[in-house]
Design a protein around this motif. Structure first.
Motif, PDB file in Angstrom:
ATOM      1  N   GLU A  83     -49.497-101.983 -64.310  1.00  0.00           N
ATOM      2  CA  GLU A  83     -49.765-101.631 -62.912  1.00  0.00           C
ATOM      3  C   GLU A  83     -49.148-100.272 -62.577  1.00  0.00           C
ATOM      4  O   GLU A  83     -48.127 -99.882 -63.139  1.00  0.00           O
ATOM      5  CB  GLU A  83     -49.179-102.697 -61.971  1.00  0.00           C
ATOM      6  N   TRP A  84     -49.791 -99.593 -61.623  1.00  0.00           N
ATOM      7  CA  TRP A  84     -49.287 -98.299 -61.136  1.00  0.00           C
ATOM      8  C   TRP A  84     -48.778 -98.397 -59.704  1.00  0.00           C
ATOM      9  O   TRP A  84     -48.463 -97.375 -59.099  1.00  0.00           O
ATOM     10  CB  TRP A  84     -50.396 -97.254 -61.202  1.00  0.00           C
ATOM     11  N   ASN A  85     -48.741 -99.588 -59.150  1.00  0.00           N
ATOM     12  CA  ASN A  85     -48.313 -99.741 -57.754  1.00  0.00           C
ATOM     13  C   ASN A  85     -46.844 -99.359 -57.590  1.00  0.00           C
ATOM     14  O   ASN A  85     -46.012 -99.625 -58.463  1.00  0.00           O
ATOM     15  CB  ASN A  85     -48.507-101.180 -57.276  1.00  0.00           C
ATOM     16  N   ILE A  86     -46.529 -98.784 -56.427  1.00  0.00           N
ATOM     17  CA  ILE A  86     -45.167 -98.320 -56.185  1.00  0.00           C
ATOM     18  C   ILE A  86     -44.184 -99.482 -56.099  1.00  0.00           C
ATOM     19  O   ILE A  86     -43.046 -99.372 -56.553  1.00  0.00           O
ATOM     20  CB  ILE A  86     -45.138 -97.459 -54.889  1.00  0.00           C
ATOM     21  N   ASP A  87     -44.628-100.603 -55.544  1.00  0.00           N
ATOM     22  CA  ASP A  87     -43.685-101.703 -55.316  1.00  0.00           C
ATOM     23  C   ASP A  87     -43.659-102.729 -56.450  1.00  0.00           C
ATOM     24  O   ASP A  87     -43.150-103.834 -56.275  1.00  0.00           O
ATOM     25  CB  ASP A  87     -43.990-102.408 -53.986  1.00  0.00           C
ATOM     26  N   SER A  88     -44.202-102.384 -57.608  1.00  0.00           N
ATOM     27  CA  SER A  88     -44.105-103.289 -58.758  1.00  0.00           C
ATOM     28  C   SER A  88     -43.604-102.499 -59.965  1.00  0.00           C
ATOM     29  O   SER A  88     -44.386-101.987 -60.759  1.00  0.00           O
ATOM     30  CB  SER A  88     -45.463-103.928 -59.059  1.00  0.00           C
ATOM     31  N   VAL A  89     -42.283-102.402 -60.070  1.00  0.00           N
ATOM     32  CA  VAL A  89     -41.645-101.633 -61.139  1.00  0.00           C
ATOM     33  C   VAL A  89     -40.639-102.537 -61.830  1.00  0.00           C
ATOM     34  O   VAL A  89     -39.862-103.235 -61.167  1.00  0.00           O
ATOM     35  CB  VAL A  89     -40.940-100.379 -60.588  1.00  0.00           C
ATOM     36  N   SER A  90     -40.629-102.523 -63.165  1.00  0.00           N
ATOM     37  CA  SER A  90     -39.664-103.327 -63.912  1.00  0.00           C
ATOM     38  C   SER A  90     -38.307-102.632 -63.947  1.00  0.00           C
ATOM     39  O   SER A  90     -38.145-101.499 -63.481  1.00  0.00           O
ATOM     40  CB  SER A  90     -40.180-103.595 -65.321  1.00  0.00           C
ATOM     41  N   ASP A  91     -37.315-103.297 -64.545  1.00  0.00           N
ATOM     42  CA  ASP A  91     -35.909-102.860 -64.411  1.00  0.00           C
ATOM     43  C   ASP A  91     -35.637-101.481 -64.995  1.00  0.00           C
ATOM     44  O   ASP A  91     -35.116-100.599 -64.314  1.00  0.00           O
ATOM     45  CB  ASP A  91     -34.980-103.889 -65.070  1.00  0.00           C
ATOM     46  N   HIS A 146     -35.987-102.816 -52.598  1.00  0.00           N
ATOM     47  CA  HIS A 146     -35.740-104.180 -53.067  1.00  0.00           C
ATOM     48  C   HIS A 146     -35.675-104.265 -54.588  1.00  0.00           C
ATOM     49  O   HIS A 146     -35.278-105.302 -55.135  1.00  0.00           O
ATOM     50  CB  HIS A 146     -36.851-105.109 -52.554  1.00  0.00           C
ATOM     51  N   LEU A 147     -36.044-103.191 -55.287  1.00  0.00           N
ATOM     52  CA  LEU A 147     -36.030-103.181 -56.758  1.00  0.00           C
ATOM     53  C   LEU A 147     -34.861-102.394 -57.336  1.00  0.00           C
ATOM     54  O   LEU A 147     -34.575-102.484 -58.525  1.00  0.00           O
ATOM     55  CB  LEU A 147     -37.342-102.575 -57.286  1.00  0.00           C
TER      56      LEU A 147
END
Length: 345
Positions: A83-91, A146-147
């Motif tokens: 995914e390229w969405n801003i609010d879905s990033v792994s650690d 939140h990430l």
């Protein structure tokens, strides 16, 4: 500079920030950041001086490195999550991304470029660099708050407050003082980012108001050193007094505007059972308070000569006095209205 060229560069700055603010895709956010970086470099070099060229080169190299890290971390995230969405990033990509955005903002220990670049450019470009250029990276940090790793924000925030205080103590150049002031204020914002993002946004809005009013006052007084402020007493005593009060507002003294974010951030940290952290940042902010008070009371009020040799009114220009007056008023007496602003955030 040619007015048409100036309009194109300012419009590019606005477009770049708007693209980043409205983007939901990392590539689009990166494009907006790049447009912002490329649009301000001609404004930095509008004065053909070696120091301005050096400042623009340092700024370009630092921002290019941070942009490359943003692109690299988003590519790694797309590889891991699809995914390229801003609010879905792994650690792991999120840590690299946070460091890149904090480098763009000028947080310690990634602050090395900020004082030197601000010292080498004009006050008007310094105003843009200290306020408008920070909107896009700060918005991305707020969107991904939140990430973000809590330990990273606390370490970098506390380091920034300490560096902002220590670095400003020995300075007499106003642009470098404003650079270290910016580093210290960003440290306060980053510390509370994970706990309460709306409080970070509130602090950021007040920071922009206070910093813009300070730069507008210095532009009106045509002043870049503290010793020059003392000679402007006889010409514009009201504006000079309000400039010194803005310094105290930046320090966070009540009942001025700058007291509100420091009070609310301290209360939020206590509420989150981070009392030790709240005590540490309050003690660290005493360093900044010391140099603000020293500059206000000793250098500006007692440094001779307090009157210039010339009697001609060459000191100020009337071009931006209404805007300066409005911003100064907001920077000094906005404290009673801060609760209303918090309701909207």
């Amino acid at each position: 500079m040619n007015p048409l060229a100036l309009m194109i560069f300012l419009l590019s700055l606005a477009i770049g920030t708007t693209i980043t603010l409205s983007s939901y895709h990392w590539i689009l956010a990166w494009v907006g950041l790049e447009i912002n970086t490329l649009a301000i470099i001609p404004l930095m070099t509008k004065i053909p001086h070696p120091r301005a060229i050096e400042a623009a080169t340092k700024y370009f190299l630092t921002q290019a490195a941070a942009s490359a890290l943003v692109l690299f971390s988003s590519l790694i995230n797309a590889w891991q999550t699809g995914e390229w969405n801003i609010d879905s990033v792994s650690d792991l990509p999120m840590n690299a991304l946070s460091i890149a955005l904090m480098m763009k903002l000028g947080l310690a220990p990634l602050h090395f470029w900020m004082p030197e670049v601000l010292q080498g450019i004009s006050l008007s470009t310094g105003l843009i660099l200290s306020t408008w250029q920070k909107i896009a990276p700060m918005t991305l940090l707020l969107q991904t708050s939140h990430l973000i790793n809590l330990d990273l924000t606390i370490i970098l925030g506390l380091t920034s407050i300490l560096v902002g205080g220590w670095g400003g103590i020995g300075q007499t150049q106003l642009r470098k003082i404003m650079a270290f002031s910016s580093i210290g204020h960003l440290g306060w914002m980053i510390i509370v980012l994970k706990f309460n993002p709306s409080l970070t946004l509130f602090n950021f809005i007040l920071y922009i108001v206070m910093t813009a009013s300070m730069f507008l006052s210095l532009m009106t007084l045509t002043t870049t050193k503290m010793s020059e402020i003392s000679t402007s007493w006889s010409k514009t005593p009201t504006l000079t007094a309000s400039t010194l009060l803005i310094l105290l507002s930046l320090a966070g003294l009540p009942p001025l505007t700058g007291f509100a974010p420091k009070l609310l951030i301290t209360l939020e940290l206590v509420k989150q059972d981070a009392t030790l952290l709240a005590a540490l940042i309050m003690l660290a902010s005493l360093l900044a308070l010391f140099f603000y008070l020293r500059l206000t009371y000793i250098v500006s009020l007692t440094l001779p000569p307090n009157t210039p040799n010339s009697f001609s009114f060459w000191r100020t220009s009337n071009k931006s006095l209404p805007v300066t007056a409005i911003m100064n008023t907001l920077a000094l007496i906005f404290l009673p209205l801060t609760t209303t602003l918090l309701i909207f955030l």
